[in-house]
Motif scaffolding. Structure first.
Motif, short mmCIF file in Angstrom:
data_model
loop_
_atom_site.label_atom_id
_atom_site.label_comp_id
_atom_site.label_asym_id
_atom_site.label_seq_id
_atom_site.Cartn_x
_atom_site.Cartn_y
_atom_site.Cartn_z
N ALA A 102 9.84 -3.37 -7.97
CA ALA A 102 8.77 -2.33 -7.84
C ALA A 102 9.53 -1.10 -7.58
O ALA A 102 9.15 0.09 -8.33
CB ALA A 102 7.65 -2.67 -7.08
N ILE A 103 10.26 -0.97 -6.52
CA ILE A 103 11.08 -0.04 -6.08
C ILE A 103 12.00 0.59 -7.39
O ILE A 103 12.09 1.88 -7.59
CB ILE A 103 11.86 -0.27 -4.98
CG1 ILE A 103 11.07 -0.49 -3.62
CG2 ILE A 103 13.06 0.90 -4.53
CD1 ILE A 103 11.76 -1.08 -2.37
N GLN A 141 0.83 -1.07 -0.02
CA GLN A 141 -0.13 0.15 0.12
C GLN A 141 0.82 1.23 -0.14
O GLN A 141 0.56 2.20 -0.66
CB GLN A 141 -1.02 0.01 1.32
CG GLN A 141 -1.98 -1.22 1.25
CD GLN A 141 -2.98 -0.98 0.01
OE1 GLN A 141 -3.23 0.39 -0.32
NE2 GLN A 141 -3.17 -2.06 -0.53
N LEU A 142 2.05 1.25 0.70
CA LEU A 142 2.75 2.31 0.77
C LEU A 142 3.58 2.77 -0.40
O LEU A 142 3.56 4.01 -0.97
CB LEU A 142 3.84 2.13 1.87
CG LEU A 142 3.50 2.40 3.48
CD1 LEU A 142 4.52 2.08 4.33
CD2 LEU A 142 2.78 3.68 3.61
N LEU A 143 3.73 1.62 -1.36
CA LEU A 143 4.54 1.92 -2.52
C LEU A 143 3.52 2.15 -3.58
O LEU A 143 3.93 2.87 -4.58
CB LEU A 143 5.24 0.60 -2.86
CG LEU A 143 6.17 0.64 -4.02
CD1 LEU A 143 7.31 1.78 -3.78
CD2 LEU A 143 6.89 -0.99 -4.37
N ALA A 144 2.32 2.01 -3.19
CA ALA A 144 1.21 2.15 -4.50
C ALA A 144 1.21 3.61 -5.06
O ALA A 144 1.30 3.92 -6.22
CB ALA A 144 0.12 1.65 -4.20
N GLU A 145 1.08 4.62 -4.22
CA GLU A 145 0.79 5.84 -4.52
C GLU A 145 1.82 6.92 -4.19
O GLU A 145 1.67 7.98 -4.28
CB GLU A 145 -0.41 6.17 -3.68
CG GLU A 145 -1.83 5.38 -4.07
CD GLU A 145 -2.37 5.66 -5.64
OE1 GLU A 145 -1.87 6.61 -6.26
OE2 GLU A 145 -2.95 4.87 -5.99
N SER A 146 3.12 6.35 -3.84
CA SER A 146 4.10 7.16 -3.35
C SER A 146 4.84 8.24 -4.23
O SER A 146 5.00 7.85 -5.40
CB SER A 146 5.08 6.20 -2.82
OG SER A 146 5.70 5.54 -3.71
N GLU A 147 4.93 9.32 -3.83
CA GLU A 147 5.50 10.48 -4.80
C GLU A 147 7.07 10.41 -4.31
O GLU A 147 7.42 9.72 -3.10
CB GLU A 147 4.92 11.82 -4.28
CG GLU A 147 3.52 11.97 -4.82
CD GLU A 147 3.38 11.99 -6.34
OE1 GLU A 147 4.27 12.50 -6.99
OE2 GLU A 147 2.48 11.44 -6.86
N ALA A 182 11.32 8.07 -0.74
CA ALA A 182 12.28 8.25 0.19
C ALA A 182 11.99 7.72 1.70
O ALA A 182 12.75 6.95 2.15
CB ALA A 182 12.82 9.66 0.28
N GLY A 183 10.83 7.88 2.34
CA GLY A 183 10.34 7.52 3.48
C GLY A 183 10.14 6.01 3.47
O GLY A 183 10.44 5.43 4.52
N PHE A 184 9.90 5.52 2.41
CA PHE A 184 9.56 4.09 2.02
C PHE A 184 10.83 3.54 2.18
O PHE A 184 11.04 2.33 2.96
CB PHE A 184 9.00 3.79 0.71
CG PHE A 184 8.63 2.20 0.59
CD1 PHE A 184 7.40 1.83 1.46
CD2 PHE A 184 9.24 1.58 -0.33
CE1 PHE A 184 7.24 0.33 0.81
CE2 PHE A 184 8.99 0.24 -0.73
CZ PHE A 184 8.10 -0.26 0.02
N LEU A 185 12.05 3.87 1.64
CA LEU A 185 13.22 3.23 1.54
C LEU A 185 13.90 3.42 3.16
O LEU A 185 14.41 2.27 3.41
CB LEU A 185 14.24 4.16 0.69
CG LEU A 185 13.95 3.90 -0.78
CD1 LEU A 185 14.88 4.63 -1.74
CD2 LEU A 185 13.58 2.37 -1.38
N VAL A 186 13.72 4.46 3.57
CA VAL A 186 13.98 4.41 5.25
C VAL A 186 13.34 3.37 6.06
O VAL A 186 14.30 2.64 6.78
CB VAL A 186 13.88 5.99 5.72
CG1 VAL A 186 14.11 5.85 7.26
CG2 VAL A 186 14.52 7.04 4.94
#
Length: 1020
Positions: free
Chosen positions: A806-807, A768-774, A779-783
């Motif tokens: 996907a990343i 879910q976090l990766l789906a709509e991320s700007e 960057a926060g997702f990678l952290v």
């Protein structure tokens, strides 16, 4: 009136009556007229006959400019004519029989300009050409005040234009000043001093103004003439007679004070200074300082006393003999009471550093033990000065309370202003701790009963003193309540301040209570008072949001310190926090009497939501509230309280359930009704959810991973259920960034709290976090992934392997293949987010490589991105302006070589990787990027990167053997103009075991190659 005079008048016109074009023409005409070869003669003639001040000023200014610029090319006749004419004007003589105008009859600014012209001549001619200028002036002083006044103006102009060190001087000006002063000392200083004395003695009762001007000139010259000409039985009694004469003007008396101060400040050896200070009998003027505080004379006396005290203190510091030291200390002790009065009641001269002086005095007391009664009294007076100085101006009371723009500026100013004063207070606290504690105790007691019009500022100052005093105390003294501290802290806790509603008072009160928490740790009987102070209207229930938020933070710090001691109070604390305001009347009874009534902790949804909203409201921007004023700290404090293992398991479960259940129910209700929300309701509802997430996140900080996963898994289950509820937010509100950010933060928290038991929830969350991320969210997702990898290492291999393609796909669509643009116009929010994403990406790749997860790059789903990753890493390792990023990329390559390459005779794990490392990475990063002159070996970060690059070469040789030597050395070194013998030496160093030697040699080799190729090498 001729054309020149008309042009001058037009050019000086400020009334607007002259047409702008005409005025411009007049200015040009005047400027052109200055080029007239006989301009000096014209100007002098005008000064003899024209009474128009504009013309006089223009002529004098022109003379000044011409002399200054063209003196060297003037004829001796012209110089003589100018000299004679200017001197005649200054002496009130006629230049010729026909002249009808005297310049000295003109206004002051004309006379000042004439003095400036005369000083310009002195600059060039004294004493070589015109050696008698000052001696020639003396006979003319008998003409009266008009010439005496002019003589003073000349001396003042000489000081301003040439001698004074208050202005920056060129080397030439400094040399001329020395020449002029030496000549005056040798030739005429005694005559000038005698004239000063005679004039003041003669005119003291008839012409105050001329006497004042003479004394002002004298003051300027005392610093560099023989002090015995002034510090004698003639001048010193005269000065004090003038100072003490009520019938004279304040300016006249003040000028005499200035002369005495100049005498006091005169540089000389310390023993002579002591004798001089003693001879002055300065006590004669002590009474004058207590006259009208606004008068000019009192300000001058204040300057004299502070200057005298500074010199006396220097004598105390520098004189070693017991007798001399005793005398200097007596002089200092004599003047100090008046100095303290000045500091508290007068406008102190900016050149006097009050704090520096007092700090110096306190330092001298450190060597004295014990302190005498007089010195103890002085300590009290120093404390009174500090208290007076740090007090806020009541004028700004409202501004400071509401904290508007004026209030913010005044608070910032006072914070800066107080710094040195509070350092001084801490010094006093170390020298005389008992005196400091008694003073602060009395200050606080008197401030509380002060009149309302000054109560706020008095109380705030007293509390600030008490707070700062704590910084001078050792931990041991704090714990044991040394001195009066055992009385001060209880008094602080028991005192009900009438002005507690004021923001400044409330804040410093809470800060001070927190400062002395080590005393409370040793004296637990005061814990109920501490809790009451933080939980009633003085603290978290304060009417001012800034105070309430700061109280939340400080209460959290108190809980951290007292922790286990607070277990008996947990239920009462929760009741105070989550009940209606009317319940606060019971707070004191609850804590002080330690009531044993059983309270329910099953809070209503509304009371809980009210508390959440109060302490986590989003209505305040980061500019208005600092991080330490974030109200979520109250929930962190609750978490610390109920998360202790000292709390019985049943109660702990009940407490946590009573908090989490209603909060989760609200989130679920909102999620169920999300589709039916109207536009007016939606923002408020979303804000409520943000507040709830912040509260739960903070609450969870009090629970350790061991407690929730091992000793009390039921607690862990509650947090898992909560996580499950909050993850639904990402599904229902996938595009609302603030909510996504809050949920991401909570996942971070749960990784630390739940440990490996969080794994089942991660796939859904990450998807879910990766789906709509700007870019910013990515960057926060990678952290988040970095946290997971660093905590769990290879245990998260499958999770990382699943999300990596996907990343990579998202990032390579966002980040340019080459370096990000820089320069003008690129400092945008979008570019800053891309830069942050790029930095986080390199960290992510580095974390993967260094945590045994490099196989992720080779999985079937990810392998398609391998070439792009390699090209990105090699490009960054060669070109990125951030050397830390370059180092990280080189370290990634080193780890990949170790993971993917083995010797000897083993089939390549990654076909083509060895060739890529030799032909691309080694050539471009290990050689050509170093040959670029932008690679500065003098920079620390550059040297660290260089070390990693050399390490990479060593690893490549170990893994690739002779293939590396052939591909890197024998193919690339010749193109860099490397001599064969140096290449052979490099190979020998590389094959050896001395890494430092290899590194040193390779740096030397690169520096030699730079010189040899001299810019001819094209950088790849």
């Amino acid at each position: 009136m001729d054309d020149l005079e008309k042009a001058i008048l037009f050019s000086f016109d400020e009334s607007g009556a002259v047409d702008s074009v005409l005025k411009s023409q007049a200015v040009n005409y005047c400027q052109q007229f200055k080029e007239n070869p006989s301009i000096c003669t014209v100007c002098i003639e005008k000064l003899c006959y024209c009474k128009l001040v504009q013309v006089q000023f223009w002529c004098l200014q022109t003379l000044h400019d011409v002399i200054r610029v063209k003196y060297a090319v003037m004829s001796s006749e012209e110089k003589g004519f100018i000299r004679q004419s200017v001197f005649s004007m200054a002496c009130y003589d006629s230049i010729d029989e026909k002249s009808s105008v005297r310049v000295l009859d003109s206004p002051a600014f004309i006379k000042n300009k004439l003095a400036q012209v005369l000083v310009t001549l002195i600059y060039f001619e004294y004493p070589m050409i015109w050696s008698s200028v000052f001696v020639d002036f003396m006979p003319h002083l008998s003409k009266g005040s008009v010439v005496i006044d002019m003589f003073s103006r000349v001396l003042n102009a000489l000081d301003d234009e040439l001698i004074s060190l208050d202005y920056p001087r060129t080397a030439e000006e400094t040399a001329v000043a020395a020449r002029v002063k030496d000549a005056i000392r040798q030739q005429c200083v005694e005559q000038i001093v005698r004239a000063w004395y005679d004039i003041v003695s003669m005119y003291r009762n008839s012409d105050f103004e001329v006497c004042t001007s003479v004394l002002e000139s004298m003051r300027r010259y005392i610093s560099w003439i023989d002090i015995n000409l002034i510090a004698n039985d003639a001048f010193i009694p005269l000065f004090f007679e003038l100072i003490l004469s009520d019938g004279l003007s304040e300016q006249f008396r003040g000028a005499a004070v200035g002369c005495v101060l100049a005498v006091v400040s005169k540089r000389m050896d310390t023993q002579s200074k002591l004798s001089l200070l003693k001879s002055l009998q300065i006590s004669r003027v002590f009474g004058l300082v207590k006259e009208d505080g606004e008068s000019e004379l009192v300000s001058k006396i204040a300057e004299l006393l502070t200057g005298y005290a500074v010199e006396a203190l220097e004598c105390v510091k520098r004189l070693n003999s017991e007798n001399a030291n005793m005398i200097s200390m007596e002089l200092l002790n004599e003047v100090l009471p008046s100095v303290f009065y000045v500091m508290q009641n007068c406008e102190v001269d900016s050149t006097f550093s009050m704090v520096q002086f007092l700090s110096g005095y306190v330092t001298t007391m450190k060597s004295l033990s014990p302190l005498r009664e007089e010195q103890l009294l002085h300590v009290s007076q120093i404390l009174e000065v500090i208290r007076t100085q740090i007090r806020y101006d009541p004028t700004y009371r409202h501004n400071l309370d509401v904290l508007d723009k004026i209030g913010i500026e005044e608070e910032d100013r006072m914070v800066e202003f107080r710094k040195d004063l509070l350092v001084l207070l801490r010094s006093v606290g170390r020298v005389a701790p008992e005196v400091a504690q008694v003073f602060i105790s009395n200050s606080l007691a008197s401030a509380v009963v002060a009149s309302p019009d000054r109560n706020v500022e008095e109380v705030e100052a007293a509390l600030s003193l008490l707070y700062a005093l704590g910084e001078s105390m050792s931990d041991e003294a704090m714990r044991t309540g040394a001195g009066l501290l055992s009385e001060l802290v209880p008094m602080l806790l028991q005192t009900r301040l009438p002005c507690h509603s004021n923001r400044l008072v409330a804040l410093v009160y809470l800060e001070t209570v927190t400062r002395y928490m080590k005393f409370i740790q040793e004296n637990t009987q005061y814990i109920p008072m501490v809790l009451t102070a933080f939980l009633d209207e003085r603290g978290i229930h304060h009417q001012n949001i800034h105070v309430s938020r700061r109280a939340s933070y400080l209460f959290m710090r108190v809980v951290r310190l007292l922790k286990a001691n607070l277990v008996p109070f947990i239920e009462k604390i929760l009741q105070v926090l989550f009940v209606s305001p009317t319940y606060n009347n019971c707070i004191i009874t609850m804590f002080i009497l330690h009531t044993s009534a059983v309270y329910t902790y099953s809070f209503t949804v509304q009371s809980l939501q009210d508390t959440v909203a109060r302490f986590t409201s989003m209505n305040y921007t980061s500019k208005e509230l600092s991080v330490s004023e974030d109200g979520s700290h109250i929930f962190e404090a609750i978490g610390l309280l109920i998360g202790m293992e000292d709390v019985p398991v049943e109660k702990q479960s009940d407490y946590l359930s009573s908090l989490l259940t209603p909060l989760c129910q609200q989130v679920q209700a909102l999620l169920l009704n999300a589709k039916t929300l109207n536009p007016e309701e939606s923002p408020q509802k979303i804000t409520n959810v943000q507040q709830i997430i912040v509260a739960i996140n903070s609450l969870s900080k009090g629970f350790s991973e061991r407690l929730v996963t091992a000793s009390r898994p039921a607690i862990g289950l509650m947090f898992k259920q909560t996580l499950d509820v909050l993850l639904q937010i990402l599904v229902v509100f996938p595009k609302i960034e603030p909510l996504r950010s809050k949920v991401t933060s909570f996942i971070h928290r749960m990784v630390d709290t739940l440990g490996a038991s969080v794994f089942p929830y991660l796939p859904k969350a990450l998807e879910q976090l990766l789906a709509e991320s700007e870019p910013k969210e990515l960057a926060g997702f990678l952290v988040l992934l970095n946290q997971l990898i660093c905590k769990f290492n290879t245990s998260v291999h499958d999770i990382v392997d699943e999300v990596f393609p996907a990343i990579a796909g998202r990032i390579f669509n966002i980040i340019p293949r080459d370096t990000l643009p820089s320069g003008p116009g690129t400092n945008t929010e979008e570019m800053r987010e891309l830069l942050e994403l790029q930095r986080t990406l390199y960290t992510f790749l580095h974390v993967i490589a260094t945590h045994d997860l490099s196989s992720v790059f080779l999985s079937p789903k990810s392998r398609g991105y391998l070439e792009q990753i390699m090209q990105l890493l090699v490009n960054t390792s060669c070109h990125h302006k951030d050397y830390v990023m370059r180092k990280a990329c080189v370290q990634i390559f080193i780890r990949l070589i170790k993971d993917w390459c083995a010797r000897p005779f083993v089939e390549e794990k990654v076909p083509g990787f060895q060739n890529f490392m030799i032909e691309v990475f080694a050539k471009n990063c290990c050689l050509y990027s170093l040959l670029d002159k932008s690679f500065e070996f003098g920079d620390a970060n550059t040297l660290i990167l260089f070390g990693e690059i050399v390490s990479a070469q060593k690893v490549m040789y170990e893994k690739f053997g002779n293939d590396f030597l052939v591909g890197f050395v024998y193919k690339n070194f010749p193109s860099a103009h490397c001599p064969q013998d140096l290449a052979e030496q490099y190979c020998q160093k590389l094959q050896g075991n001395d890494f430092k030697g290899l590194k040193s040699f390779y740096q030397s080799l690169i520096e030699k190659l730079r010189l040899q190729q001299n810019g001819s090498l094209v950088f790849r």
